[in-house]
Motif scaffolding. Structure first.
Motif, mmCIF file in Angstrom:
data_model
loop_
_atom_site.group_PDB
_atom_site.id
_atom_site.type_symbol
_atom_site.label_atom_id
_atom_site.label_comp_id
_atom_site.label_asym_id
_atom_site.label_seq_id
_atom_site.Cartn_x
_atom_site.Cartn_y
_atom_site.Cartn_z
ATOM 1 N N SER A 34 2.250 4.816 -8.115
ATOM 2 C CA SER A 34 2.225 3.350 -8.233
ATOM 3 C C SER A 34 1.828 2.699 -6.922
ATOM 4 O O SER A 34 1.106 1.706 -6.909
ATOM 5 C CB SER A 34 3.599 2.824 -8.655
ATOM 6 N N ILE A 35 2.301 3.248 -5.827
ATOM 7 C CA ILE A 35 1.992 2.683 -4.513
ATOM 8 C C ILE A 35 0.527 2.927 -4.173
ATOM 9 O O ILE A 35 -0.170 2.023 -3.726
ATOM 10 C CB ILE A 35 2.930 3.276 -3.434
ATOM 11 N N LYS A 36 0.050 4.133 -4.413
ATOM 12 C CA LYS A 36 -1.358 4.444 -4.124
ATOM 13 C C LYS A 36 -2.314 3.591 -4.953
ATOM 14 O O LYS A 36 -3.408 3.275 -4.515
ATOM 15 C CB LYS A 36 -1.632 5.930 -4.357
ATOM 16 N N LEU A 37 -1.876 3.219 -6.163
ATOM 17 C CA LEU A 37 -2.716 2.423 -7.061
ATOM 18 C C LEU A 37 -2.383 0.932 -7.020
ATOM 19 O O LEU A 37 -2.879 0.159 -7.836
ATOM 20 C CB LEU A 37 -2.564 2.940 -8.498
ATOM 21 N N TYR A 38 -1.539 0.535 -6.068
ATOM 22 C CA TYR A 38 -1.129 -0.866 -5.892
ATOM 23 C C TYR A 38 -0.479 -1.429 -7.151
ATOM 24 O O TYR A 38 -0.665 -2.581 -7.494
ATOM 25 C CB TYR A 38 -2.308 -1.741 -5.447
ATOM 26 N N ARG A 39 0.306 -0.606 -7.833
ATOM 27 C CA ARG A 39 1.007 -1.044 -9.050
ATOM 28 C C ARG A 39 2.491 -1.222 -8.747
ATOM 29 O O ARG A 39 3.328 -0.483 -9.240
ATOM 30 C CB ARG A 39 0.803 -0.045 -10.173
ATOM 31 N N TYR A 40 2.765 -2.181 -7.931
ATOM 32 C CA TYR A 40 4.144 -2.555 -7.634
ATOM 33 C C TYR A 40 4.193 -4.068 -7.673
ATOM 34 O O TYR A 40 3.175 -4.735 -7.555
ATOM 35 C CB TYR A 40 4.606 -2.019 -6.276
ATOM 36 N N VAL A 91 8.209 -6.308 6.861
ATOM 37 C CA VAL A 91 7.857 -4.932 7.230
ATOM 38 C C VAL A 91 6.457 -4.609 6.717
ATOM 39 O O VAL A 91 6.012 -5.164 5.711
ATOM 40 C CB VAL A 91 8.886 -3.911 6.680
ATOM 41 N N PRO A 92 5.737 -3.711 7.400
ATOM 42 C CA PRO A 92 4.396 -3.342 6.942
ATOM 43 C C PRO A 92 4.414 -2.697 5.555
ATOM 44 O O PRO A 92 5.265 -1.835 5.277
ATOM 45 C CB PRO A 92 3.922 -2.337 7.996
ATOM 46 N N LEU A 93 3.489 -3.101 4.713
ATOM 47 C CA LEU A 93 3.358 -2.492 3.389
ATOM 48 C C LEU A 93 3.115 -0.987 3.493
ATOM 49 O O LEU A 93 3.489 -0.237 2.596
ATOM 50 C CB LEU A 93 2.201 -3.142 2.623
ATOM 51 N N ALA A 94 2.508 -0.543 4.580
ATOM 52 C CA ALA A 94 2.202 0.879 4.767
ATOM 53 C C ALA A 94 3.457 1.739 4.834
ATOM 54 O O ALA A 94 3.377 2.959 4.663
ATOM 55 C CB ALA A 94 1.368 1.074 6.033
ATOM 56 N N LEU A 95 4.627 1.144 5.057
ATOM 57 C CA LEU A 95 5.868 1.921 5.102
ATOM 58 C C LEU A 95 6.378 2.277 3.708
ATOM 59 O O LEU A 95 7.221 3.162 3.562
ATOM 60 C CB LEU A 95 6.960 1.153 5.857
ATOM 61 N N ILE A 96 5.879 1.601 2.672
ATOM 62 C CA ILE A 96 6.331 1.889 1.309
ATOM 63 C C ILE A 96 5.729 3.212 0.850
ATOM 64 O O ILE A 96 4.526 3.411 0.881
ATOM 65 C CB ILE A 96 5.967 0.754 0.335
ATOM 66 N N GLU A 97 6.616 4.124 0.426
ATOM 67 C CA GLU A 97 6.216 5.468 0.000
ATOM 68 C C GLU A 97 6.216 5.647 -1.517
ATOM 69 O O GLU A 97 5.567 6.534 -2.023
ATOM 70 C CB GLU A 97 7.173 6.497 0.604
ATOM 71 N N GLY A 98 7.000 4.839 -2.226
ATOM 72 C CA GLY A 98 7.077 5.011 -3.671
ATOM 73 C C GLY A 98 7.884 3.907 -4.316
ATOM 74 O O GLY A 98 8.521 3.103 -3.646
ATOM 75 N N ARG A 99 7.844 3.908 -5.635
ATOM 76 C CA ARG A 99 8.605 2.962 -6.443
ATOM 77 C C ARG A 99 9.692 3.768 -7.152
ATOM 78 O O ARG A 99 9.485 4.933 -7.490
ATOM 79 C CB ARG A 99 7.653 2.317 -7.451
ATOM 80 N N VAL A 100 10.859 3.166 -7.369
ATOM 81 C CA VAL A 100 11.979 3.858 -8.015
ATOM 82 C C VAL A 100 12.185 3.234 -9.398
ATOM 83 O O VAL A 100 12.917 2.254 -9.531
ATOM 84 C CB VAL A 100 13.266 3.755 -7.159
ATOM 85 N N PRO A 101 11.530 3.803 -10.432
ATOM 86 C CA PRO A 101 11.612 3.178 -11.753
ATOM 87 C C PRO A 101 12.744 3.701 -12.643
ATOM 88 O O PRO A 101 13.092 3.059 -13.624
ATOM 89 C CB PRO A 101 10.265 3.528 -12.378
#
Length: 142
Positions: free
Chosen positions: A22-28, A94-104
């Motif tokens: 989701s993060i790699k595809l900007y789906r957050y 905080v930088p968006l680059a620090l986001i590693e994943g989404r917890v669904p």
């Protein structure tokens, strides 16, 4: 992230699904629970709620401040404001680059298995960036 994750007195640990695609595809989106690297200790992973994205305006409780989220940044908070170290209490945007994943999803224990709710605390997000793009004059932009 109590009470959303690990509710109760701390003797249970939720095992969650970390969706890195989701993060790699900007789906957050605003309200999602995300996994991110600590801005202060990059080797430490944090779980926080994504409250605002670049260009949004948020209120900062206790300081009566309003913050605009800069380009390439986001605002993250824990669900328990009294004990959470987050954008509100320490980090700021905080930088968006620090986001590693989404917890669904909570996987374990079986009694808690299910979707992690996505929501925003009421009254905290003043202006979404997409609102300003629709009608910039509404927010003092020329």
């Amino acid at each position: 992230m109590q009470p959303t994750l690990n509710p109760g007195d701390g003797d249970s640990n939720d095992l969650v699904l970390a969706d890195k695609w989701s993060i790699k595809l900007y789906r957050y989106r605003r309200g999602d629970v995300v996994l991110l690297r600590s801005p202060e200790k990059p080797g430490t992973m944090l779980v926080k709620r994504l409250l605002a994205l670049e260009g949004d305006w948020v209120t900062v409780p206790g300081r009566m401040d309003v913050e605009k989220i800069p380009k390439g940044h986001c605002w993250v908070e824990g669900d328990n404001p009294d004990t959470s170290t987050d954008s509100r209490s320490r980090y700021g945007a905080v930088p968006l680059a620090l986001i590693e994943g989404r917890v669904p999803f909570i996987l374990w224990p079986p009694s808690r298995a299910g979707w992690v709710p996505s929501h925003l605390p009421p009254g905290r997000l003043l202006v979404k960036n997409d609102d300003a793009l629709r009608d910039p004059s509404r927010f003092g932009a020329m």
